[in-house]
Design a protein around this motif. Structure first.
Motif, short mmCIF file in Angstrom:
data_model
loop_
_atom_site.label_atom_id
_atom_site.label_comp_id
_atom_site.label_asym_id
_atom_site.label_seq_id
_atom_site.Cartn_x
_atom_site.Cartn_y
_atom_site.Cartn_z
N GLU A 195 0.99 -17.26 -19.36
CA GLU A 195 2.55 -17.30 -19.60
C GLU A 195 2.99 -18.83 -19.24
O GLU A 195 2.29 -19.16 -18.26
N THR A 196 3.76 -19.08 -20.18
CA THR A 196 4.35 -20.31 -19.54
C THR A 196 5.73 -19.78 -18.83
O THR A 196 6.18 -18.78 -18.97
N GLU A 214 8.06 -17.89 -21.07
CA GLU A 214 7.87 -16.65 -21.47
C GLU A 214 8.02 -15.58 -20.17
O GLU A 214 8.39 -14.66 -20.16
N TYR A 240 11.57 -14.73 -19.79
CA TYR A 240 12.12 -13.71 -20.53
C TYR A 240 11.52 -12.44 -20.06
O TYR A 240 12.41 -11.39 -20.15
N ARG A 241 10.32 -12.26 -19.61
CA ARG A 241 9.70 -10.92 -19.29
C ARG A 241 10.44 -10.68 -17.94
O ARG A 241 10.82 -9.29 -17.86
#
Length: 181
Positions: free
Chosen positions: A44-45, A48, A51-52
């Motif tokens: 993941e960045t 990302e 948002y998760r």
């Protein structure tokens, strides 16, 4: 995922409402309050992961928020010795975080603390901007102060408000120390 220095990559979320107040949540089965945050997966960045974590911990989706900014580089804090699992390898000595400032653009009815199987929080409220920097657990205070200080000009400009003076900030030696940039 622990880096070579013993820090776990992590994201932190400062969620702002239209009045300039911040989302503040109580940890499940604990007395501690904090901002949403969580570890990054290796694939993941930071965006990302943010948002998760946002969806897992608050139930909010990307369309419920606007990303206003993020901190540059990593903000680090060390864990107190009693929280370090010395028997695990690699040993995690703390967290390194990228912080995001988000504005809630939907109704707060979209907030849902039990959006995942193991909720992180059981209660939430809106607090004054500087409140978290003084009231989070001591070993996280320096990172909270630095993230809020970074975001304060964005909030003041966007909402045309004055947030007031920053609270006096002091980290106690031996209780987590100062965070490195």
């Amino acid at each position: 995922m622990i880096d070579v220095d013993g820090y776990r990559p992590n994201v932190g979320i400062v969620l702002l409402n239209a009045d300039g107040r911040l989302f503040w949540a109580r940890r499940v089965h604990r007395d501690g309050w904090q901002f949403p945050q969580g570890g990054m997966r290796s694939d993941e960045t930071p965006l990302e992961a943010m948002y998760r974590e946002l969806q897992e911990e608050t139930g909010l989706l990307p369309e419920h928020v606007e990303v206003l900014g993020s901190t540059r580089g990593w903000l680090r804090y060390k864990l107190p010795s009693r929280y370090i699992r010395h028997h695990q390898h690699p040993t995690c000595i703390g967290q390194k975080q990228v912080w995001f400032l988000l504005k809630l653009v939907s109704s707060e009815d979209a907030l849902c603390l039990d959006a995942c199987d193991k909720p992180e929080f059981d209660l939430w409220r809106w607090v004054d901007f500087w409140y978290p920097a003084v009231h989070v657990v001591n070993f996280k205070r320096d990172v909270y102060h630095r993230a809020l200080r970074h975001f304060a000009p964005l909030v003041e400009n966007m909402l045309s408000i004055q947030l007031g003076p920053q609270p006096h900030h002091q980290t106690r030696p031996g209780r987590g120390g100062r965070a490195a940039a």
